[in-house]
Design a protein around this motif. Structure first.
Motif, PDB file in Angstrom:
ATOM      1  N   SER A 244      -2.018 -31.720  -6.952  1.00 16.04           N
ATOM      2  CA  SER A 244      -3.283 -31.311  -7.556  1.00 16.04           C
ATOM      3  C   SER A 244      -3.034 -30.403  -8.741  1.00 16.04           C
ATOM      4  CB  SER A 244      -4.148 -30.574  -6.520  1.00 16.04           C
ATOM      5  OG  SER A 244      -4.379 -31.367  -5.394  1.00 16.04           O
ATOM      6  N   GLU A 245      -1.932 -29.667  -8.660  1.00 14.08           N
ATOM      7  CA  GLU A 245      -1.578 -28.739  -9.730  1.00 14.08           C
ATOM      8  C   GLU A 245      -0.068 -28.558  -9.735  1.00 14.08           C
ATOM      9  OE1 GLU A 245      -2.161 -24.014 -10.322  1.00 14.08           O
ATOM     10  OE2 GLU A 245      -4.021 -25.172 -10.054  1.00 14.08           O
ATOM     11  N   LEU A 246       0.512 -28.483 -10.908  1.00 10.23           N
ATOM     12  CA  LEU A 246       1.955 -28.310 -11.034  1.00 10.23           C
ATOM     13  C   LEU A 246       2.264 -26.985 -11.712  1.00 10.23           C
ATOM     14  CD1 LEU A 246       3.040 -31.882 -12.171  1.00 10.23           C
ATOM     15  CD2 LEU A 246       3.497 -30.814  -9.967  1.00 10.23           C
ATOM     16  N   GLU A 247       3.203 -26.276 -11.141  1.00 10.10           N
ATOM     17  CA  GLU A 247       3.601 -24.983 -11.680  1.00 10.10           C
ATOM     18  C   GLU A 247       5.083 -25.031 -12.022  1.00 10.10           C
ATOM     19  OE1 GLU A 247       2.034 -21.164  -9.899  1.00 10.10           O
ATOM     20  OE2 GLU A 247       4.176 -20.987  -9.385  1.00 10.10           O
ATOM     21  N   VAL A 248       5.431 -24.681 -13.256  1.00  5.84           N
ATOM     22  CA  VAL A 248       6.815 -24.707 -13.732  1.00  5.84           C
ATOM     23  C   VAL A 248       7.265 -23.279 -13.997  1.00  5.84           C
ATOM     24  CG1 VAL A 248       8.305 -25.367 -15.656  1.00  5.84           C
ATOM     25  CG2 VAL A 248       6.700 -27.028 -14.701  1.00  5.84           C
ATOM     26  N   THR A 249       8.415 -22.923 -13.424  1.00  2.00           N
ATOM     27  CA  THR A 249       8.974 -21.587 -13.618  1.00  2.00           C
ATOM     28  C   THR A 249      10.323 -21.693 -14.313  1.00  2.00           C
ATOM     29  OG1 THR A 249       7.894 -20.801 -11.602  1.00  2.00           O
ATOM     30  CG2 THR A 249       9.662 -19.441 -12.502  1.00  2.00           C
TER      31      THR A 249
ATOM     32  N   LYS B 181       7.024 -26.701  -8.992  1.00  5.44           N
ATOM     33  CA  LYS B 181       6.332 -26.497  -7.722  1.00  5.44           C
ATOM     34  C   LYS B 181       5.090 -27.391  -7.680  1.00  5.44           C
ATOM     35  CE  LYS B 181       6.164 -22.282  -6.298  1.00  5.44           C
ATOM     36  NZ  LYS B 181       5.744 -20.860  -6.164  1.00  5.44           N
ATOM     37  N   ASN B 182       5.016 -28.227  -6.659  1.00  4.04           N
ATOM     38  CA  ASN B 182       3.914 -29.159  -6.445  1.00  4.04           C
ATOM     39  C   ASN B 182       2.865 -28.469  -5.577  1.00  4.04           C
ATOM     40  OD1 ASN B 182       2.216 -31.206  -5.568  1.00  4.04           O
ATOM     41  ND2 ASN B 182       3.839 -32.735  -5.440  1.00  4.04           N
ATOM     42  N   MET B 183       1.733 -28.125  -6.200  1.00  8.24           N
ATOM     43  CA  MET B 183       0.685 -27.387  -5.502  1.00  8.24           C
ATOM     44  C   MET B 183      -0.465 -28.320  -5.093  1.00  8.24           C
ATOM     45  SD  MET B 183       1.958 -24.338  -5.676  1.00  8.24           S
ATOM     46  CE  MET B 183       0.578 -23.296  -5.206  1.00  8.24           C
ATOM     47  N   ALA B 184      -0.945 -28.151  -3.887  1.00 11.54           N
ATOM     48  CA  ALA B 184      -2.121 -28.885  -3.421  1.00 11.54           C
ATOM     49  C   ALA B 184      -3.281 -27.897  -3.305  1.00 11.54           C
ATOM     50  CB  ALA B 184      -1.857 -29.527  -2.072  1.00 11.54           C
ATOM     51  N   VAL B 185      -4.379 -28.185  -3.977  1.00  5.40           N
ATOM     52  CA  VAL B 185      -5.552 -27.320  -3.935  1.00  5.40           C
ATOM     53  C   VAL B 185      -6.465 -27.798  -2.809  1.00  5.40           C
ATOM     54  CG1 VAL B 185      -7.547 -26.478  -5.214  1.00  5.40           C
ATOM     55  CG2 VAL B 185      -5.387 -26.911  -6.404  1.00  5.40           C
TER      56      VAL B 185
ATOM     57  N   ALA C 220      -1.664 -24.616  -1.602  1.00  7.56           N
ATOM     58  CA  ALA C 220      -0.522 -24.708  -0.701  1.00  7.56           C
ATOM     59  C   ALA C 220       0.590 -25.477  -1.401  1.00  7.56           C
ATOM     60  CB  ALA C 220      -0.913 -25.418   0.591  1.00  7.56           C
ATOM     61  N   VAL C 221       1.817 -25.048  -1.184  1.00  7.33           N
ATOM     62  CA  VAL C 221       2.954 -25.742  -1.783  1.00  7.33           C
ATOM     63  C   VAL C 221       3.183 -27.036  -1.028  1.00  7.33           C
ATOM     64  CG1 VAL C 221       5.404 -25.629  -2.321  1.00  7.33           C
ATOM     65  CG2 VAL C 221       4.004 -23.578  -2.504  1.00  7.33           C
ATOM     66  N   GLN C 222       3.089 -28.142  -1.750  1.00  6.70           N
ATOM     67  CA  GLN C 222       3.258 -29.457  -1.137  1.00  6.70           C
ATOM     68  C   GLN C 222       4.687 -29.955  -1.278  1.00  6.70           C
ATOM     69  OE1 GLN C 222       0.024 -32.078  -1.926  1.00  6.70           O
ATOM     70  NE2 GLN C 222       1.255 -33.920  -1.800  1.00  6.70           N
ATOM     71  N   GLY C 223       5.378 -29.492  -2.283  1.00  9.13           N
ATOM     72  CA  GLY C 223       6.761 -29.892  -2.516  1.00  9.13           C
ATOM     73  C   GLY C 223       7.315 -29.128  -3.695  1.00  9.13           C
ATOM     74  N   ALA C 224       8.619 -29.183  -3.869  1.00 12.02           N
ATOM     75  CA  ALA C 224       9.244 -28.463  -4.977  1.00 12.02           C
ATOM     76  C   ALA C 224      10.542 -29.144  -5.360  1.00 12.02           C
ATOM     77  CB  ALA C 224       9.491 -27.004  -4.606  1.00 12.02           C
TER      78      ALA C 224
ATOM     79  N   GLU D 127       1.305 -30.409 -17.137  1.00  9.97           N
ATOM     80  CA  GLU D 127       0.484 -31.623 -17.132  1.00  9.97           C
ATOM     81  C   GLU D 127       1.388 -32.834 -16.949  1.00  9.97           C
ATOM     82  OE1 GLU D 127      -2.177 -34.257 -20.330  1.00  9.97           O
ATOM     83  OE2 GLU D 127      -1.271 -32.334 -20.917  1.00  9.97           O
ATOM     84  N   VAL D 128       0.942 -33.789 -16.119  1.00  9.62           N
ATOM     85  CA  VAL D 128       1.697 -35.028 -15.933  1.00  9.62           C
ATOM     86  C   VAL D 128       1.360 -35.981 -17.076  1.00  9.62           C
ATOM     87  CG1 VAL D 128       2.146 -36.996 -14.443  1.00  9.62           C
ATOM     88  CG2 VAL D 128       1.729 -34.752 -13.422  1.00  9.62           C
ATOM     89  N   ILE D 129       2.363 -36.332 -17.864  1.00  4.39           N
ATOM     90  CA  ILE D 129       2.167 -37.263 -18.975  1.00  4.39           C
ATOM     91  C   ILE D 129       2.278 -38.707 -18.503  1.00  4.39           C
ATOM     92  CG2 ILE D 129       2.982 -37.967 -21.259  1.00  4.39           C
ATOM     93  CD1 ILE D 129       1.735 -35.176 -21.141  1.00  4.39           C
ATOM     94  N   GLY D 130       3.189 -38.956 -17.590  1.00  2.00           N
ATOM     95  CA  GLY D 130       3.346 -40.307 -17.064  1.00  2.00           C
ATOM     96  C   GLY D 130       4.452 -40.354 -16.029  1.00  2.00           C
ATOM     97  N   THR D 131       4.450 -41.408 -15.227  1.00  6.03           N
ATOM     98  CA  THR D 131       5.453 -41.563 -14.172  1.00  6.03           C
ATOM     99  C   THR D 131       5.932 -43.004 -14.096  1.00  6.03           C
ATOM    100  OG1 THR D 131       3.830 -42.076 -12.441  1.00  6.03           O
ATOM    101  CG2 THR D 131       4.359 -39.746 -12.798  1.00  6.03           C
ATOM    102  N   ASP D 132       7.106 -43.175 -13.514  1.00  2.21           N
ATOM    103  CA  ASP D 132       7.621 -44.501 -13.193  1.00  2.21           C
ATOM    104  C   ASP D 132       8.205 -44.437 -11.786  1.00  2.21           C
ATOM    105  OD1 ASP D 132       8.400 -47.228 -13.612  1.00  2.21           O
ATOM    106  OD2 ASP D 132      10.452 -46.519 -13.912  1.00  2.21           O
ATOM    107  N   LYS D 133       7.457 -44.947 -10.819  1.00  2.00           N
ATOM    108  CA  LYS D 133       7.873 -44.844  -9.427  1.00  2.00           C
ATOM    109  C   LYS D 133       9.145 -45.629  -9.150  1.00  2.00           C
ATOM    110  CE  LYS D 133       3.217 -44.062  -7.585  1.00  2.00           C
ATOM    111  NZ  LYS D 133       2.177 -44.547  -6.638  1.00  2.00           N
TER     112      LYS D 133
END
Length: 469
Positions: free
Chosen positions: A130-135, A78-82, A103-107, A145-151
């Motif tokens: 802003s914050e990531l929640e994993v269920t 869950k992609n959270m926006a603070v 607010a949930v920005q995406g999931a 925590e975001v370790i890294g990305t490759d767009k």
């Protein structure tokens, strides 16, 4: 008496002739009428067919074990926006009552790949969070925590603080076969974990051949809907062979086509992020395209599949190994190369300084060389739609200049690619640029409202200046 004897002899001869005729004609005809149909193999000279009896249709594949192995290792992300602001229009205009909230920005979904909490998902699932929640499937929730990305590949690596988690081991996506049974495992939260079955419909599928960076997806007909992005594509052994990424649909829902990043590519990206902090991309050092019917006709090629080499980059591994323009690449490390996405998909799973065996055609003869991959270094100036790369000494000498970076790719359709690609940029916002690090520093250091002033040398050796606002 003599007449009686003669009559007897004639009767006996007549009976013998009648019996002989019956035996000769009637019995042979009866025997020949009991013939057996020849086998299918003997009659398949025109249209091959197989009429084997007791043929078994269907499949004996058992999906239950693969589902049980994987369903608890696929999580909901869950992609959270603070935010900190007004709760309604009155508070916005007149002040007071401001509050903090989420607010949930995406999931989407994610795949646990290690027991200590490393998770692979899609970059588009977590972008801008802003914050990531994993269920987890058992409803346990963690902050990630975001370790890294490759767009470019749409892959992101997350980490949660946990131990002894169920995870999915990586499989070898190079061994995936067309028609192979696969499971798409997702966790869209409102439905918890979901499992759908299908087959591998295609490999090395490029959804947008006009894109600057070619894609190479596994295509499947296993149903993948919104919320399942970032989930797992697994084989019947429960091994991870892809990260579900996209669907092709006019409605936004599944219509029969779904695509996954091959596991070999995803694994390499994850290992690069963990070890180096970014993706280490190796390249052959060629530019070209798939062999097409038009190319076969116009270039008088003697093959209908492969990758046609149009340009060999100076100083690249391809040049050092002896690959030349007009060569046609057919295999890399015994992986068949039928189109350009086959090549890019395989090379994307390799790193700089890796060696690959390249088989190619030249003048109708097959040859093989060993190529050491070089590092791909580039920077995308997204605001103006250009990708730049470091220029070689040979390229700088060709423009009769001492420094600069070359325009490597044009990222916008409204720009004249033929006129800009290959030109050398010497200044941005009146500052000298000698490498892509200079470009990144200048672009990242300016305000978003500031224009971008690019000075470059064109193909005629003339200095040009363009202002992007």
């Amino acid at each position: 008496m003599k007449k009686l004897a003669s009559l007897l002899i004639v009767s006996v001869l007549g009976g013998a002739l009648t019996l002989g005729s019956y035996k000769l004609f009637l019995e042979e005809e009866e025997i020949s009428s009991n013939f057996t149909l020849p086998s299918t193999e003997e009659t398949s000279n025109f249209i091959p067919a197989n009429y084997a009896e007791n043929r078994s249709y269907g499949t004996n594949a058992d999906f239950t074990e693969a589902a049980e192995k994987t369903v608890h290792a696929v999580v909901h992300v869950k992609n959270m926006a603070v935010f900190n602001g007004a709760r309604n229009p009155f508070e916005f205009y007149y002040g007071g009552g401001r509050s903090e909230g989420k607010a949930v920005q995406g999931a989407g979904s994610g795949v646990i790949i290690t027991p200590d909490g490393y998770i692979v998902t899609n970059n588009h699932v977590i972008e801008g969070a802003s914050e990531l929640e994993v269920t987890l499937n058992n409803n346990q929730t963690y902050t990630a925590e975001v370790i890294g990305t490759d767009k470019a590949s749409d892959i992101a690596l997350l980490k949660v603080d946990a131990e002894n988690l169920e995870y999915i081991p990586f499989g070898n996506s190079n061994n995936v076969k067309l028609g192979e049974w696969v499971l798409a495992v997702g966790n869209p939260f409102n439905l918890k974990s979901t499992v759908t079955a299908g087959i591998v419909s295609a490999k090395a599928r490029d959804l947008n051949p006009a894109d600057a960076i070619p894609q190479s997806f596994i295509q499947t007909d296993a149903a993948i809907n919104p919320g399942n992005s970032g989930g797992a594509l697994v084989n019947i052994n429960g091994e991870l062979i892809g990260i579900n990424t996209a669907i092709t649909s006019k409605t936004g829902s599944y219509v029969g086509y779904a695509f996954a990043v091959p596991s070999n590519n995803a694994r390499k990206i994850v290992e690069d992020i963990m070890e180096y902090g970014d993706v280490q991309q190796g390249i052959l050092g060629i530019k070209g395209g798939s062999v097409t019917p038009r190319a076969v006709k116009e270039l008088s090629l003697n093959t209908t599949q492969g990758v046609y080499v149009a340009v060999v980059s100076p100083g690249s591994g391809a040049e050092n190994a002896g690959i030349k323009e007009n060569d046609i690449i057919r295999k890399i490390d015994n992986i068949q190369i039928n189109k350009f996405s086959d090549l890019t998909g395989y090379i994307s799973s390799k790193r700089p300084n890796d060696e690959v065996a390249v088989t190619f055609l030249r003048d109708g003869r097959e040859r093989e060389v060993t190529v050491t991959l070089t590092k791909y270094e580039s920077y995308r100036i997204k605001s103006i739609g250009l990708e730049v790369a470091n220029a070689s000494k040979e390229e700088l000498r060709g423009y009769n200049i001492e420094y600069g970076v070359k325009i490597n790719q044009i990222l916008r359709n409204d720009l004249p690619a033929d006129e800009l690609a290959g030109n050398i940029i010497t200044e941005i916002n009146n500052e000298e640029v000698r490498n892509i690090q200079d470009v990144e520093r200048i672009i990242e250091g300016k305000r978003s409202s500031d224009p971008v002033v690019v000075t470059f040398i064109d193909g005629n050796g003339e200095k040009q200046r363009v202002v992007w606002r």
